[in-house]
Enzyme design. Structure first.
Site, short mmCIF file in Angstrom:
data_model
loop_
_atom_site.label_atom_id
_atom_site.label_comp_id
_atom_site.label_asym_id
_atom_site.label_seq_id
_atom_site.Cartn_x
_atom_site.Cartn_y
_atom_site.Cartn_z
N HIS A 25 -34.09 -2.56 25.96
CA HIS A 25 -34.79 -1.88 24.86
C HIS A 25 -35.93 -2.73 24.34
CE1 HIS A 25 -34.93 0.53 21.03
NE2 HIS A 25 -35.31 -0.65 20.54
N GLU A 26 -35.66 -4.01 24.12
CA GLU A 26 -36.68 -4.91 23.59
C GLU A 26 -37.80 -5.16 24.60
OE1 GLU A 26 -36.69 -5.33 20.57
OE2 GLU A 26 -34.61 -4.79 20.12
N HIS A 62 -40.12 -2.30 24.58
CA HIS A 62 -41.09 -2.36 23.48
C HIS A 62 -42.34 -3.14 23.91
CE1 HIS A 62 -39.32 -0.37 20.10
NE2 HIS A 62 -38.27 -1.16 20.00
N GLU A 85 -38.90 3.93 18.85
CA GLU A 85 -37.51 3.60 19.11
C GLU A 85 -36.93 4.51 20.20
OE1 GLU A 85 -35.67 1.00 18.04
OE2 GLU A 85 -37.60 0.38 17.22
#
Length: 294
Positions: free
Chosen positions: A146-147, A150, A224
């Protein structure tokens, strides 16, 4: 969550200080004997607005490390097997995403994680000790994905551009409001503006800046969902991210510094939903489940 709140607060502080400094040094040429030169004011607003957001972006990595007390892992000499696994996992995910390998850090705190940095090839991914202790290896991998997503999506760059545009309007309308109060309400007919202009301008910059954060918060919520999807794509399945979100939904998320709130994997849902940087956890899970259903 922590990274974005820190970014926003740094941006607001830089913008206010910069605008006051420029005005005091004679850069406020938009104020003429005949009133406001709106073209000059717009140019002034763009300079102040984008400078504030760009400085905040360039400072984001260092500010994140300082505010969390994160310890960056030496990839050549990790202290233990956990650090070695973290670095290896983040680097593998970064290679799959086609970005430069980020620095990897651990900080003391409740379950959370964040990614930050001005450029895709020099970013930082950090996880808390609470996250490592409360999640399985598969779930931590999903959070790391997820990071990394980003970073790969260029979210900080996009955030900077959006913040620059928002800042421009904040500076522009704050000065119009200040001039109106000084000339119309306080009836100042002397050459130059009086204290009413300066006080109103600063107050309006802060107030408008807070309201403008609604726009930034909306963007944060959308990104997100994109980062959750990005993690699923990097891992080849939505299940790890769904499991990670479900676990995070059952534990209290660790708070990040005010300027970094939107950058974490998890965040408290603000009572005022418009200011929340993260969607409800169940909404994020539903979005991933809908992908499977489709």
């Amino acid at each position: 969550m922590k990274r974005i709140v820190l970014f926003l607060m740094t941006n607001l502080a830089v913008m206010v200080v910069l605008s006051v400094t420029l005005s005091l040094t004679g850069a406020n040429r938009f104020l003429t004997a005949n009133g406001i030169d709106y073209q000059q004011l717009l140019i002034f607003s763009v300079i102040v607005g984008f400078t504030g957001s760009i400085i905040s972006l360039l400072m984001s990595k260092r500010m994140a490390i300082m505010s969390t007390g994160a310890q960056v892992i030496d990839p050549q000499a990790p202290a233990n097997s956990t650090e070695a696994w973290l670095v290896d996992t983040v680097h593998q995910l970064a290679d799959r995403a086609g970005i430069g390998r980020p620095d990897v850090a651990i900080y003391q705190g409740e379950p959370n994680a964040f990614a930050t940095g001005a450029f895709k090839d020099s970013s930082l991914v950090a996880v808390s000790t609470g996250l490592l202790q409360s999640m399985t290896e598969e779930e931590v991998t999903a959070v790391l994905g997820h990071e990394v997503a980003h970073v790969a999506n260029g979210d900080m760059i996009t955030l900077t551009l959006i913040q620059g545009v928002v800042n421009t309007f904040v500076v522009f309308f704050a000065r119009i409001a200040g001039y109106f109060v000084d000339r119309v309400l306080l009836k100042n007919d002397r050459d130059g503006v009086g204290p009413g202009y300066w006080i109103t301008t600063i107050v309006c910059e802060i107030a408008f800046g807070i309201l403008a954060s609604i726009i930034v918060a909306w963007f944060s919520r959308q990104r997100e969902y994109r980062a959750d999807l990005g993690s699923a794509q990097l891992l080849g399945s939505t299940k790890p991210m769904i499991h990670a979100l479900a676990r995070l939904g059952n534990i209290e998320p660790g708070e990040l510094p005010k300027g970094m709130a939107a950058s974490g994997i998890s965040g408290k849902i603000n009572v005022a939903a418009l200011f929340s940087t993260h969607p409800p956890m169940q909404s994020r899970i539903n979005a991933l489940q809908n992908l499977n259903a489709g």
